[in-house]
Enzyme design. Structure first.
Site, mmCIF file in Angstrom:
data_model
loop_
_atom_site.group_PDB
_atom_site.id
_atom_site.type_symbol
_atom_site.label_atom_id
_atom_site.label_comp_id
_atom_site.label_asym_id
_atom_site.label_seq_id
_atom_site.Cartn_x
_atom_site.Cartn_y
_atom_site.Cartn_z
ATOM 1 N N ASP A 73 -93.794 15.190 26.927
ATOM 2 C CA ASP A 73 -94.224 14.434 28.105
ATOM 3 C C ASP A 73 -93.602 13.041 28.072
ATOM 4 O O ASP A 73 -93.751 12.316 27.083
ATOM 5 C CB ASP A 73 -95.744 14.300 28.133
ATOM 6 C CG ASP A 73 -96.444 15.627 28.355
ATOM 7 O OD1 ASP A 73 -95.745 16.651 28.442
ATOM 8 O OD2 ASP A 73 -97.681 15.637 28.437
ATOM 9 N N HIS A 103 -96.978 14.878 20.787
ATOM 10 C CA HIS A 103 -98.031 13.864 20.900
ATOM 11 C C HIS A 103 -99.380 14.565 20.856
ATOM 12 O O HIS A 103 -99.456 15.796 20.793
ATOM 13 C CB HIS A 103 -97.875 13.039 22.184
ATOM 14 C CG HIS A 103 -98.041 13.800 23.440
ATOM 15 N ND1 HIS A 103 -97.110 14.716 23.901
ATOM 16 C CD2 HIS A 103 -99.047 13.816 24.365
ATOM 17 C CE1 HIS A 103 -97.520 15.236 25.040
ATOM 18 N NE2 HIS A 103 -98.698 14.710 25.342
ATOM 19 N N HIS A 159 -102.099 14.658 22.983
ATOM 20 C CA HIS A 159 -102.897 15.126 24.109
ATOM 21 C C HIS A 159 -103.265 16.588 23.863
ATOM 22 O O HIS A 159 -102.478 17.364 23.311
ATOM 23 C CB HIS A 159 -102.136 14.967 25.423
ATOM 24 C CG HIS A 159 -102.244 13.585 25.979
ATOM 25 N ND1 HIS A 159 -101.287 13.026 26.798
ATOM 26 C CD2 HIS A 159 -103.216 12.629 25.847
ATOM 27 C CE1 HIS A 159 -101.657 11.791 27.134
ATOM 28 N NE2 HIS A 159 -102.817 11.541 26.575
ATOM 29 N N HIS A 169 -94.578 7.691 27.071
ATOM 30 C CA HIS A 169 -95.752 8.395 27.573
ATOM 31 C C HIS A 169 -96.974 7.481 27.419
ATOM 32 O O HIS A 169 -96.862 6.363 26.926
ATOM 33 C CB HIS A 169 -95.922 9.722 26.828
ATOM 34 C CG HIS A 169 -96.876 10.661 27.485
ATOM 35 N ND1 HIS A 169 -96.938 10.846 28.847
ATOM 36 C CD2 HIS A 169 -97.848 11.479 26.957
ATOM 37 C CE1 HIS A 169 -97.873 11.721 29.132
ATOM 38 N NE2 HIS A 169 -98.443 12.120 28.001
ATOM 39 N N HIS A 175 -93.719 21.808 31.913
ATOM 40 C CA HIS A 175 -94.942 21.003 32.051
ATOM 41 C C HIS A 175 -95.305 20.867 33.535
ATOM 42 O O HIS A 175 -95.466 19.778 34.075
ATOM 43 C CB HIS A 175 -94.784 19.625 31.394
ATOM 44 C CG HIS A 175 -96.097 18.972 31.059
ATOM 45 N ND1 HIS A 175 -96.715 18.078 31.906
ATOM 46 C CD2 HIS A 175 -96.901 19.094 29.987
ATOM 47 C CE1 HIS A 175 -97.846 17.668 31.363
ATOM 48 N NE2 HIS A 175 -97.990 18.283 30.184
ATOM 49 N N ASP A 178 -103.438 19.329 25.471
ATOM 50 C CA ASP A 178 -102.648 20.470 25.932
ATOM 51 C C ASP A 178 -101.391 20.698 25.106
ATOM 52 O O ASP A 178 -100.667 21.677 25.341
ATOM 53 C CB ASP A 178 -102.284 20.305 27.415
ATOM 54 C CG ASP A 178 -101.507 19.036 27.715
ATOM 55 O OD1 ASP A 178 -101.873 17.983 27.163
ATOM 56 O OD2 ASP A 178 -100.550 19.074 28.512
ATOM 57 N N HIS A 179 -101.148 19.842 24.130
ATOM 58 C CA HIS A 179 -99.954 19.994 23.294
ATOM 59 C C HIS A 179 -100.276 20.338 21.839
ATOM 60 O O HIS A 179 -99.348 20.635 21.080
ATOM 61 C CB HIS A 179 -99.102 18.725 23.340
ATOM 62 C CG HIS A 179 -98.454 18.507 24.668
ATOM 63 N ND1 HIS A 179 -97.128 18.751 24.907
ATOM 64 C CD2 HIS A 179 -98.971 18.090 25.846
ATOM 65 C CE1 HIS A 179 -96.837 18.483 26.178
ATOM 66 N NE2 HIS A 179 -97.951 18.082 26.763
#
Length: 305
Positions: A208, A61, A63, A138, A266, A65-66
């Site tokens: 996530d 996805h 976000h 998510h 995570h 941090d990914h």
């Protein structure tokens, strides 16, 4: 070889001992990257993985941090002289995101970047294995991934073959490769001396997510389940609100899916100095569980049957 390398195991933001999410799988020398948080290329350098053998990146996805590590990874590989194409997979709109990344820094890569959008249920077929996109729950559109090897040949019964008159040597190989042979006018069938095919190994990475039926079904009998375990059980309401999972919930799903090993990842920054509460609550439900650490490696052994 089937090896998992945890390049980044933190949740939402980096800490002094955890990079944002990134997991590498080495399957017979081919490198696959699942998520690419900031600093991923530096973690690859620290782990001495090399970058030439990296064929594909699978994003769960969008976000930060990914996926913030994607532009740095692309430019690093380009500066290092890469010419081989790179495939990047992800959910809807991944093409738009990657095109923005490539434009950053006004530097075009010297190799082709092919971007492929996936929806839950889509399968990427490769030589000897496949990767299936899994629906997840998510706060933004997201998918997880299940890597499954093709079934392996059954075991060759050497003693039975000899008893049937087959001399040790090249004919053994033919029989094991599903080729019938003839000995002194007698047909020896491969099925007579080769057992049933053995299941390939399976690794599931959730990204996530809240625990959900699609992850449960995809994880059935998996060798390794790498599950979102952002928070401890006392923060369950926060996990529900932010669409993450607790370690306790991940363990429940692992037990129901009959997986062999569970890896918690995570990890929220609130557990930077101590993850024992996550491990303890997971072990109440599922014993074969560990908390992922940056640069930790796991070898996934072949199944006996």
């Amino acid at each position: 070889m089937l090896r998992i390398l945890f390049l980044g195991t933190g949740g939402s933001l980096p800490t002094r001992n955890r990079n944002p999410s990134s997991i590498m799988i080495n399957i017979e020398g081919e490198l696959l990257l699942f998520d690419c948080g900031e600093g991923t290329q530096q973690q690859m350098m620290r782990a001495k993985t090399g970058m030439k053998a990296l064929t594909s990146v699978f994003i769960t996805h969008f976000h930060a941090d990914h996926m913030l590590g994607v532009p740095g990874l692309i430019q690093t590989m380009s500066f290092l002289g890469r010419t081989e194409p790179l495939k990047i997979y992800g959910p809807q709109d991944v093409k738009e995101f990657v095109n923005v990344f490539i434009d950053l820094g006004y530097y075009k890569p010297r190799f082709e970047v092919e971007v492929i959008e996936l929806s839950p249920g889509d399968i990427v077929k490769r030589n000897g294995y496949c990767i299936q996109a899994i629906g997840t729950i998510h706060s933004v559109p997201s998918i997880g991934y299940a890597l499954t090897e093709d079934p392996r040949r059954g075991r060759f019964d050497r003693e039975k073959a000899i008893a049937l008159g087959v001399p040790p040597g090249p004919l053994f190989s033919k029989l094991h490769n599903n080729v019938d042979v003839e000995i002194n006018g007698q047909l020896i069938r491969s099925a007579d001396v080769v057992g049933q095919k053995r299941a390939g190994r399976k690794i599931v990475y959730t990204g996530d997510t809240r625990p959900c039926e699609s992850i449960l079904q995809a994880s059935m009998n998996a060798d390794v389940l790498i599950h979102d375990s952002t928070l401890a059980r006392d923060k369950e309401e926060w996990a529900k609100e932010s669409k993450h999972s607790t370690a306790f919930e991940a363990a429940n799903l692992a037990k129901e899916a009959n997986v062999i090993r569970l890896v918690l990842t995570h990890i929220s920054s609130r557990y930077t100095d101590d993850t024992s509460s996550l491990l303890k609550e997971a072990q109440e439900i599922f014993k074969n569980v560990i908390v992922a650490e940056d640069l930790m490696e796991i070898d996934v052994p072949l199944k006996d049957k």
